[in-house]
Motif scaffolding. Structure first.
Motif, mmCIF file in Angstrom:
data_model
loop_
_atom_site.group_PDB
_atom_site.id
_atom_site.type_symbol
_atom_site.label_atom_id
_atom_site.label_comp_id
_atom_site.label_asym_id
_atom_site.label_seq_id
_atom_site.Cartn_x
_atom_site.Cartn_y
_atom_site.Cartn_z
ATOM 1 N N MET A 234 -50.629 -17.860 -12.570
ATOM 2 C CA MET A 234 -50.304 -18.079 -11.156
ATOM 3 C C MET A 234 -51.213 -19.158 -10.575
ATOM 4 O O MET A 234 -52.263 -19.460 -11.138
ATOM 5 C CB MET A 234 -50.444 -16.801 -10.348
ATOM 6 N N THR A 235 -50.794 -19.712 -9.474
ATOM 7 C CA THR A 235 -51.562 -20.831 -8.928
ATOM 8 C C THR A 235 -52.037 -20.604 -7.504
ATOM 9 O O THR A 235 -51.447 -19.860 -6.732
ATOM 10 C CB THR A 235 -50.741 -22.139 -8.931
ATOM 11 N N ALA A 236 -53.138 -21.287 -7.199
ATOM 12 C CA ALA A 236 -53.629 -21.446 -5.831
ATOM 13 C C ALA A 236 -54.078 -22.911 -5.763
ATOM 14 O O ALA A 236 -55.260 -23.210 -5.801
ATOM 15 C CB ALA A 236 -54.776 -20.501 -5.562
ATOM 16 N N CYS B 201 -45.845 -20.241 -8.254
ATOM 17 C CA CYS B 201 -46.419 -20.345 -6.910
ATOM 18 C C CYS B 201 -45.514 -19.601 -5.937
ATOM 19 O O CYS B 201 -44.382 -19.260 -6.266
ATOM 20 C CB CYS B 201 -46.592 -21.806 -6.512
ATOM 21 N N GLY B 202 -46.049 -19.341 -4.746
ATOM 22 C CA GLY B 202 -45.336 -18.518 -3.771
ATOM 23 C C GLY B 202 -44.494 -19.339 -2.808
ATOM 24 O O GLY B 202 -44.715 -19.310 -1.598
ATOM 25 N N ASN B 203 -43.548 -20.091 -3.341
ATOM 26 C CA ASN B 203 -42.610 -20.904 -2.558
ATOM 27 C C ASN B 203 -43.314 -22.017 -1.778
ATOM 28 O O ASN B 203 -42.765 -22.570 -0.831
ATOM 29 C CB ASN B 203 -41.800 -20.042 -1.585
ATOM 30 N N GLY B 204 -44.583 -22.298 -2.190
ATOM 31 C CA GLY B 204 -45.302 -23.404 -1.562
ATOM 32 C C GLY B 204 -45.360 -24.562 -2.538
ATOM 33 O O GLY B 204 -44.388 -25.296 -2.692
ATOM 34 N N TYR B 205 -46.490 -24.687 -3.241
ATOM 35 C CA TYR B 205 -46.676 -25.807 -4.163
ATOM 36 C C TYR B 205 -47.645 -25.387 -5.253
ATOM 37 O O TYR B 205 -48.494 -24.520 -5.032
ATOM 38 C CB TYR B 205 -47.217 -27.023 -3.408
ATOM 39 N N TYR B 206 -47.518 -26.008 -6.433
ATOM 40 C CA TYR B 206 -48.429 -25.616 -7.505
ATOM 41 C C TYR B 206 -49.538 -26.636 -7.734
ATOM 42 O O TYR B 206 -50.338 -26.512 -8.655
ATOM 43 C CB TYR B 206 -47.683 -25.271 -8.805
ATOM 44 N N PHE C 188 -51.358 -14.308 -17.182
ATOM 45 C CA PHE C 188 -52.307 -13.755 -16.215
ATOM 46 C C PHE C 188 -51.498 -13.580 -14.938
ATOM 47 O O PHE C 188 -51.171 -14.547 -14.262
ATOM 48 C CB PHE C 188 -53.481 -14.729 -15.987
ATOM 49 N N SER C 189 -51.153 -12.325 -14.646
ATOM 50 C CA SER C 189 -50.136 -12.093 -13.615
ATOM 51 C C SER C 189 -50.487 -10.883 -12.748
ATOM 52 O O SER C 189 -49.940 -9.792 -12.929
ATOM 53 C CB SER C 189 -48.780 -11.869 -14.311
ATOM 54 N N PRO C 190 -51.370 -11.080 -11.757
ATOM 55 C CA PRO C 190 -51.801 -9.943 -10.936
ATOM 56 C C PRO C 190 -50.643 -9.214 -10.252
ATOM 57 O O PRO C 190 -50.615 -7.985 -10.192
ATOM 58 C CB PRO C 190 -52.731 -10.581 -9.902
ATOM 59 N N GLY C 191 -49.649 -9.972 -9.739
ATOM 60 C CA GLY C 191 -48.557 -9.338 -8.998
ATOM 61 C C GLY C 191 -47.313 -9.120 -9.839
ATOM 62 O O GLY C 191 -46.318 -8.590 -9.348
ATOM 63 N N GLY C 192 -47.312 -9.571 -11.086
ATOM 64 C CA GLY C 192 -46.197 -9.300 -11.998
ATOM 65 C C GLY C 192 -45.111 -10.363 -12.016
ATOM 66 O O GLY C 192 -44.242 -10.345 -12.895
ATOM 67 N N THR C 193 -45.117 -11.335 -11.082
ATOM 68 C CA THR C 193 -44.009 -12.298 -11.066
ATOM 69 C C THR C 193 -44.139 -13.334 -12.198
ATOM 70 O O THR C 193 -43.133 -13.794 -12.736
ATOM 71 C CB THR C 193 -43.912 -13.040 -9.712
ATOM 72 N N THR C 194 -45.370 -13.660 -12.562
ATOM 73 C CA THR C 194 -45.572 -14.621 -13.654
ATOM 74 C C THR C 194 -45.156 -13.989 -14.980
ATOM 75 O O THR C 194 -44.487 -14.624 -15.810
ATOM 76 C CB THR C 194 -47.061 -15.041 -13.711
ATOM 77 N N LYS C 195 -45.529 -12.729 -15.145
ATOM 78 C CA LYS C 195 -45.146 -11.999 -16.367
ATOM 79 C C LYS C 195 -43.612 -11.956 -16.484
ATOM 80 O O LYS C 195 -43.055 -12.243 -17.547
ATOM 81 C CB LYS C 195 -45.725 -10.573 -16.312
ATOM 82 N N GLY D 205 -42.584 -17.283 -7.449
ATOM 83 C CA GLY D 205 -42.717 -15.826 -7.474
ATOM 84 C C GLY D 205 -43.003 -15.334 -6.069
ATOM 85 O O GLY D 205 -43.566 -16.085 -5.256
ATOM 86 N N GLN D 206 -42.633 -14.104 -5.792
ATOM 87 C CA GLN D 206 -42.903 -13.566 -4.442
ATOM 88 C C GLN D 206 -44.369 -13.798 -4.062
ATOM 89 O O GLN D 206 -45.274 -13.575 -4.864
ATOM 90 C CB GLN D 206 -42.580 -12.068 -4.417
ATOM 91 N N TYR D 207 -44.578 -14.264 -2.851
ATOM 92 C CA TYR D 207 -45.928 -14.587 -2.373
ATOM 93 C C TYR D 207 -46.817 -13.342 -2.429
ATOM 94 O O TYR D 207 -46.441 -12.277 -1.920
ATOM 95 C CB TYR D 207 -45.820 -15.121 -0.942
HETATM 96 C C1 LIG Z 1 -55.561 -16.410 -3.422
HETATM 97 C C2 LIG Z 1 -54.150 -16.879 -3.576
HETATM 98 C C3 LIG Z 1 -53.820 -18.204 -3.289
HETATM 99 C C4 LIG Z 1 -52.514 -18.663 -3.434
HETATM 100 N N1 LIG Z 1 -52.236 -19.968 -3.185
HETATM 101 C C5 LIG Z 1 -50.963 -20.419 -3.288
HETATM 102 C C6 LIG Z 1 -50.652 -21.790 -3.052
HETATM 103 O O1 LIG Z 1 -51.545 -22.621 -2.860
HETATM 104 N N2 LIG Z 1 -49.346 -22.166 -3.088
HETATM 105 C C7 LIG Z 1 -48.343 -21.284 -3.355
HETATM 106 O O2 LIG Z 1 -47.187 -21.668 -3.329
HETATM 107 N N3 LIG Z 1 -48.617 -19.983 -3.654
HETATM 108 C C8 LIG Z 1 -49.901 -19.543 -3.620
HETATM 109 N N4 LIG Z 1 -50.175 -18.226 -3.917
HETATM 110 C C9 LIG Z 1 -49.070 -17.329 -4.294
HETATM 111 C C10 LIG Z 1 -48.957 -17.070 -5.803
HETATM 112 O O3 LIG Z 1 -49.215 -18.220 -6.566
HETATM 113 C C11 LIG Z 1 -47.549 -16.576 -6.130
HETATM 114 O O4 LIG Z 1 -47.179 -15.542 -5.276
HETATM 115 C C12 LIG Z 1 -47.415 -16.128 -7.601
HETATM 116 O O5 LIG Z 1 -46.040 -15.912 -7.848
HETATM 117 C C13 LIG Z 1 -48.199 -14.873 -7.906
HETATM 118 O O6 LIG Z 1 -48.088 -14.578 -9.272
HETATM 119 P P1 LIG Z 1 -48.214 -13.068 -9.847
HETATM 120 O O7 LIG Z 1 -47.136 -12.264 -9.171
HETATM 121 O O8 LIG Z 1 -48.006 -13.213 -11.292
HETATM 122 O O9 LIG Z 1 -49.576 -12.606 -9.460
HETATM 123 C C14 LIG Z 1 -51.489 -17.757 -3.812
HETATM 124 C C15 LIG Z 1 -51.819 -16.427 -4.100
HETATM 125 C C16 LIG Z 1 -53.134 -15.987 -4.011
HETATM 126 C C17 LIG Z 1 -53.465 -14.563 -4.358
#
Ligand SMILES: Cc1cc2nc3c(=O)[nH]c(=O)nc-3n(C[C@H](O)[C@H](O)[C@H](O)COP(=O)(O)O)c2cc1C
Length: 274
Positions: A58-60, A87-92, A8-15, A118-120
């Motif tokens: 991906m995680t939030a 995750c986007g360089n934060g935390y999972y 499940f990869s809206p932005g493509g980085t997980t894929k 993955g890129q935020y």
């Molecule tokens: C609503 C939302 C909340 C997110 N929360 C976090 C977070 O808590 N920590 C983090 O490191 N990244 C967070 N992210 C960034 C994504 O997890 C990250 O960019 C991931 O690589 C996106 O995957 P995708 O490219 O497959 O969609 C969040 C992204 C979204 C859209």
């Protein structure tokens, strides 16, 4: 062995991450299941002992979006699975723990896991271009190690105790992470009051955003319309727009992105459990 790549990869980085891990397997029978597609989340995919699943989400803090639909569409029979979160360089946060528990209830057995970067989704200034070449090397090696453990050595054990990946972003973030992790449910989405999108005049009405949206929250009727009740803010439309014409505009969201940006500029490295 049949390898199944499910994401499940809206932005493509997980894929991309899941695909890179699969490169570590010698050419085998590979099936790809894209869970952005609602039609896939409405099916039941059943797997046996000879199948291997790599599931990427991906995680939030928790799993993001509709994980109950994604995991609910999968049924294992003591099937080995590799759990991947990005995750986007934060935390999972608690994503890996939540994924493992839910997958085990569905008949899968964890054999390896990883938290990747993955890129935020909201900004090309955080984790820009990741997964990059250095990530790809780690991901491919992880795939080779999984293949060796699982297929060559026929070892299906998993000895790690997965823990919460806590933020290093101040007391408020730690409190938020604890709170979200304690809430019931597999996933967490963007609050509705934060999901407003602006479609600029650069939009060429190509309809790509309508097709990619996992929950049919966008329609093209002369112009692009957003159903804010359906939208959960995954940014698939924003990241997939060829003209960069779709942007989130909620002031609360923008403030939150600005708050976390200073903490997320230092490169974080992936973590693997095998
Ligand atoms: C609503 C939302 C909340 C997110 N929360 C976090 C977070 O808590 N920590 C983090 O490191 N990244 C967070 N992210 C960034 C994504 O997890 C990250 O960019 C991931 O690589 C996106 O995957 P995708 O490219 O497959 O969609 C969040 C992204 C979204 C859209």
């Amino acid at each position: 062995m049949n390898l199944h790549l499910i994401y499940f990869s809206p932005g493509g980085t997980t894929k991309k991450t899941v695909m890179n891990i699969a490169k570590g397997f010698p050419s085998s029978n590979v099936q790809k299941i894209d869970m952005l597609r609602k039609s896939n989340r409405e099916k039941i995919f059943e797997f046996g002992k000879e199948d291997v699943i790599i599931l990427g989400m991906m995680t939030a803090t928790k799993l993001f979006g509709v994980p109950n639909e994604v995991i609910g569409a999968l049924k294992g029979n003591d099937t080995p699975f590799v759990g991947i979160v990005t995750c986007g360089n934060g935390y999972y946060g608690s994503s890996l723990k939540v994924m493992t528990k839910a997958m085990e209830k569905r008949g899968f057995k964890m054999v390896a896991a990883g938290g990747f970067i993955g890129q935020y989704s909201f900004s090309d200034k955080i984790a820009s271009g990741r997964p990059d070449e250095a990530d790809e090397i780690v991901q491919k090696k992880f795939g080779e190690d999984i293949y060796h453990k699982l297929i060559v050595n026929n070892d299906r054990t998993f000895k790690h105790k997965l823990k919460i990946d806590w933020p290093n972003e101040g007391a408020f973030s730690a409190f938020k992470c604890a709170l979200i992790s304690a809430l019931p449910g597999l996933g967490f989405g963007l609050p509705k009051s934060w999901n407003e999108l602006e479609i600029s005049n650069d939009c060429i009405q190509c309809g790509k955003c309508v097709k990619i949206c996992p929950v049919e929250a966008l329609t093209l009727d002369g112009t692009i319309q957003q159903d804010r009740d359906l939208c959960f803010g995954c940014q698939a439309c924003n990241r997939g727009c060829p003209k960069g014409a779709i942007k989130p505009v909620s002031s609360k969201l923008i403030k939150s992105i600005n708050n976390v940006t200073p903490y997320r500029t230092t490169r974080k490295e992936p973590i693997v459990f095998i």
